[in-house]
Design a protein around this motif. Structure first.
Motif, PDB file in Angstrom:
ATOM      1  N   UNK A 150      42.951  64.286  68.024  1.00 15.78           N
ATOM      2  CA  UNK A 150      42.139  63.108  67.731  1.00 15.78           C
ATOM      3  C   UNK A 150      40.651  63.467  67.701  1.00 15.78           C
ATOM      4  N   UNK A 151      40.185  64.203  68.711  1.00 14.53           N
ATOM      5  CA  UNK A 151      38.763  64.522  68.806  1.00 14.53           C
ATOM      6  C   UNK A 151      38.267  65.357  67.633  1.00 14.53           C
ATOM      7  N   UNK A 152      39.119  66.193  67.082  1.00 11.54           N
ATOM      8  CA  UNK A 152      38.694  67.036  65.957  1.00 11.54           C
ATOM      9  C   UNK A 152      38.999  66.395  64.606  1.00 11.54           C
ATOM     10  N   UNK A 153      39.684  65.256  64.600  1.00 16.50           N
ATOM     11  CA  UNK A 153      40.032  64.607  63.327  1.00 16.50           C
ATOM     12  C   UNK A 153      38.824  63.971  62.652  1.00 16.50           C
ATOM     13  N   UNK A 154      37.827  63.615  63.448  1.00 19.56           N
ATOM     14  CA  UNK A 154      36.652  62.968  62.881  1.00 19.56           C
ATOM     15  C   UNK A 154      36.898  61.517  62.506  1.00 19.56           C
ATOM     16  N   UNK A 155      38.024  60.952  62.919  1.00 17.20           N
ATOM     17  CA  UNK A 155      38.370  59.580  62.561  1.00 17.20           C
ATOM     18  C   UNK A 155      38.013  58.633  63.708  1.00 17.20           C
ATOM     19  N   UNK A 156      36.729  58.370  63.859  1.00 14.46           N
ATOM     20  CA  UNK A 156      36.267  57.512  64.944  1.00 14.46           C
ATOM     21  C   UNK A 156      36.085  56.068  64.504  1.00 14.46           C
ATOM     22  N   UNK A 214      33.012  64.263  75.312  1.00 15.71           N
ATOM     23  CA  UNK A 214      32.935  63.481  74.071  1.00 15.71           C
ATOM     24  C   UNK A 214      31.969  62.313  74.273  1.00 15.71           C
ATOM     25  N   UNK A 215      31.452  61.797  73.171  1.00 12.29           N
ATOM     26  CA  UNK A 215      30.495  60.693  73.252  1.00 12.29           C
ATOM     27  C   UNK A 215      31.003  59.495  72.469  1.00 12.29           C
ATOM     28  N   UNK A 216      30.372  58.346  72.717  1.00 12.05           N
ATOM     29  CA  UNK A 216      30.616  57.110  71.981  1.00 12.05           C
ATOM     30  C   UNK A 216      32.085  56.689  72.059  1.00 12.05           C
ATOM     31  N   UNK A 217      32.665  56.297  70.914  1.00 15.70           N
ATOM     32  CA  UNK A 217      34.041  55.810  70.908  1.00 15.70           C
ATOM     33  C   UNK A 217      35.022  56.907  71.325  1.00 15.70           C
ATOM     34  N   UNK A 218      34.751  58.146  70.933  1.00 12.93           N
ATOM     35  CA  UNK A 218      35.620  59.261  71.333  1.00 12.93           C
ATOM     36  C   UNK A 218      35.681  59.381  72.854  1.00 12.93           C
ATOM     37  N   UNK A 219      34.586  59.093  73.537  1.00 13.72           N
ATOM     38  CA  UNK A 219      34.565  59.129  74.997  1.00 13.72           C
ATOM     39  C   UNK A 219      35.472  58.041  75.573  1.00 13.72           C
ATOM     40  N   UNK A 221      46.596  51.460  62.871  1.00 12.35           N
ATOM     41  CA  UNK A 221      45.881  52.096  63.968  1.00 12.35           C
ATOM     42  C   UNK A 221      46.434  53.481  64.235  1.00 12.35           C
ATOM     43  N   UNK A 222      45.631  54.302  64.850  1.00 14.46           N
ATOM     44  CA  UNK A 222      45.947  55.700  65.092  1.00 14.46           C
ATOM     45  C   UNK A 222      46.525  55.887  66.487  1.00 14.46           C
ATOM     46  N   UNK A 223      47.775  56.383  66.602  1.00 16.79           N
ATOM     47  CA  UNK A 223      48.302  56.670  67.940  1.00 16.79           C
ATOM     48  C   UNK A 223      47.800  58.024  68.425  1.00 16.79           C
ATOM     49  N   UNK A 224      47.361  58.087  69.676  1.00 15.20           N
ATOM     50  CA  UNK A 224      46.985  59.342  70.324  1.00 15.20           C
ATOM     51  C   UNK A 224      48.017  59.543  71.429  1.00 15.20           C
ATOM     52  N   UNK A 225      48.836  60.570  71.277  1.00 14.27           N
ATOM     53  CA  UNK A 225      49.956  60.785  72.187  1.00 14.27           C
ATOM     54  C   UNK A 225      49.621  61.913  73.152  1.00 14.27           C
ATOM     55  N   UNK A 277      46.915  68.697  73.422  1.00  9.97           N
ATOM     56  CA  UNK A 277      47.092  68.718  71.973  1.00  9.97           C
ATOM     57  C   UNK A 277      46.836  67.388  71.291  1.00  9.97           C
ATOM     58  N   UNK A 278      47.387  66.307  71.818  1.00 15.10           N
ATOM     59  CA  UNK A 278      47.215  65.002  71.194  1.00 15.10           C
ATOM     60  C   UNK A 278      45.777  64.520  71.212  1.00 15.10           C
TER      61      UNK A 278
END
Length: 192
Positions: free
Chosen positions: A164-170, A68-73, A20-24, A159-160
């Motif tokens: 995540x939002x610009x990584x495109x990894x949703x 942001x929309x969907x999962x990013x939101x 899983x991806x940590x968002x710090x 920054x964290x």
């Protein structure tokens, strides 16, 4: 400085692996205090100055930035909730409200006079808010809806979260980690 990346496990869903991806994100630790009347007065003075100086803007139709929309939101809401408004500390008594923002608000509410707009913002100053933070930063977050917030507030992500939002990894599970040391808080594993 390298920080250890937590390994993710979910007791609820065994299909979530430990990739899983940590968002710090940071975390505001300031206490909630009574909002002093002087803060609302400084806000009113700032808004009066900006409204009196307002002139037609070059880009009058520009809408506020989108959320942001969907999962990013979901990730953004979890991150901002755990963070408790670290970035809001820079809003002071002006909340980044500038000519562009107030021109947008006036276009959206043409029936409102300058005094009505001053009242609109004044009514949203919370009775209690975070110490050392934006005048609109109340117990449960910003007391302004997005249409009244500045473009800075509508478009800024720390920054964290921005990473995540610009990584495109949703598609990957996410865990939000806010703060550090004994003050660290984490979200449950968020699954797209």
């Amino acid at each position: 400085m390298d920080f250890p990346v937590p390994r993710l496990k979910s007791a609820i869903d065994d299909s979530v692996d430990d990739d899983g991806l940590p968002v710090i994100v940071p975390r505001n630790q300031n206490p909630v205090v009574t909002t002093l009347p002087e803060r609302a007065e400084r806000l009113r003075e700032h808004l009066t100055e900006v409204l009196c100086a307002s002139r037609p803007m070059a880009d009058p139709k520009r809408p506020p930035p989108l959320e942001p929309e969907n999962f990013a939101a979901r990730v953004a809401r979890a991150a901002c909730s755990l963070c408790r408004g670290w970035c809001c500390r820079n809003g002071g008594d002006h909340a980044f409200l500038d000519e562009r923002t107030l021109a947008r608000v006036r276009r959206a509410r043409p029936e409102m006079s300058v005094n009505a707009i001053l009242q609109l913002y004044g009514d949203r100053v919370p009775a209690a808010g975070y110490s050392g933070s934006c005048v609109f930063h109340g117990r449960t977050g910003c007391t302004l809806d997005r249409t009244l917030r500045s473009d800075v507030c509508n478009s800024y992500f720390c920054g964290g979260l921005q990473g995540y939002l610009t990584s495109g990894d949703a598609r990957a599970p996410v865990i939000v980690i806010a703060g550090e040391g004994d003050e660290m808080r984490t979200s449950p594993v968020l699954i797209p």
